[in-house]
Design a protein around this motif. Structure first.
Motif: not given
Ligand SMILES: [Mg+2]
Ligand SMILES: Nc1nc2c(ncn2[C@@H]2O[C@H](COP(=O)(O)OP(=O)(O)O)[C@@H](O)[C@H]2O)c(=O)[nH]1
Length: 312
Positions: A82, A144, A59, A85
């Motif tokens: 995630d 991500e 991130s 995150s």
């Molecule tokens: Mg992350």
């Protein structure tokens, strides 16, 4: 879909976009038509997958990549799958400050998703959300994901290029991830290069790459970064751009996009057939027959065969 909706999306109406994504996440039945009509408008974005162990700094790297993209006047959307995150909002104040600086910029849209649901479903959801964000006309979509195994790899399979992030302590993870993200990585990043062991990991990756070089179209670059300090980010972004240009020129991107499309169709057919098959009648037949099947020592596969053949 009305052209009004597309207009709102193209004008970066965040309220409309966020509402649409929530509807996708909630699995609203009404949304599929909208998704279908948005799809043709989502195809131009370059999709970059960023994967790696939790806490590797994915991130933070994305946060810095956004700055690079904005510096060249590019627009970018991020889908972060995630739960840990910083984009999720439940994070440290410092992280929230970083996120906020982008949230004021209409050329940037960041969406984080929890990993509820099973992994196959999550991959589908991720791509649908990426499509919706891409239909706003963003130049880049960054996805991500926490990459550890084969299942999570499915998410990054459906992007144009894959960046795999490690940290100096990732030796064991590299062994474990061999079957997964390691195989699909186009660029390898060793983040937190401020800590001891970056060179050792770099060597480990190089050894791995030369072992598997026969199966690869090109040898992926290894880039050392310090995301928090912004070190190595320019080099990483330059490498992403160079690679995209090369893959475009060699026709690999076209091939990859065809494969992405095919795999999404196959998965959708799989989901659709399973959903149609398991109607309530069949569920109740299965429940009624279960004792008989077990007593006859049917393997689960024979039982499935029987169900498909007799009820299909
Ligand atoms: Mg992350
Ligand atoms: N020492 C050091 N810490 C970093 C670096 N990059 C990120 N971090 C920290 O690592 C933690 C996890 O970062 P995050 O970006 O949330 O990782 P993610 O789970 O991979 O998305 C945060 O506290 C970051 O500040 C780096 O280059 N060096």
């Amino acid at each position: 879909m009305t052209s009004e909706l597309l207009n709102s999306l193209r004008q970066n109406d965040t309220r409309v976009l966020s509402g649409l994504i929530s509807a996708v996440e909630n699995g609203d039945d009404t949304i599929s038509e909208t998704l279908n009509s948005l799809f043709p408008h989502s195809r131009d974005s370059v999709r970059i997958g960023i994967t790696g162990p939790p806490g590797a700094g994915k991130s933070t790297l994305i946060d810095k990549l956004i700055v690079q993209i904005r510096a060249e006047d590019g627009t970018v959307g991020v889908v972060s799958v995630d739960p840990t995150s910083f984009f999720s909002g439940g994070a440290l104040l410092g992280d929230r400050v970083r996120m906020n600086r982008h949230s004021l910029d209409p050329a940037v849209y960041v969406r984080s998703m929890g990993s509820r649901g099973h992994t196959g479903g999550l991959a589908r959801l991720t791509h649908q959300v990426a499509d919706v964000i891409a239909s706003t006309g963003k130049d880049y979509i960054i996805v991500e994901t926490v990459g550890v195994g084969q299942a999570e790899t499915e998410i990054v399979l459906n992007v144009d290029i894959v960046v795999v992030v490690f940290v100096p302590e990732s030796g064991d993870e590299i062994q474990i991830m061999k079957a997964g993200p390691m195989e699909v990585g186009d660029i390898f990043v060793i983040n937190k290069a401020d800590r001891a062991g970056a060179d050792r990991i770099s060597q480990l990756l190089q050894d791995y790459m030369s072992d598997s070089s026969g199966q690869r179209e090109f040898v992926p670059q290894i880039i050392l970064t310090e995301a928090t300090e912004g070190k190595g980010i320019e080099q990483l972004w330059a490498q992403c751009r160079t690679l995209m240009a090369e893959l475009q020129q060699s026709g690999t991107i076209r091939k990859r996009r065809n494969e992405q499309y095919l795999s999404r169709v196959r998965n959708a057919v799989h989901d659709e057939l399973a959903a149609r098959f398991w109607n309530s009648d069949r569920e109740s037949v299965l429940m009624k027959q279960i004792d008989g099947m077990r007593e006859r020592h049917l393997s689960p596969y024979e039982a499935a065969d029987q169900l498909v053949n007799e009820l299909g």
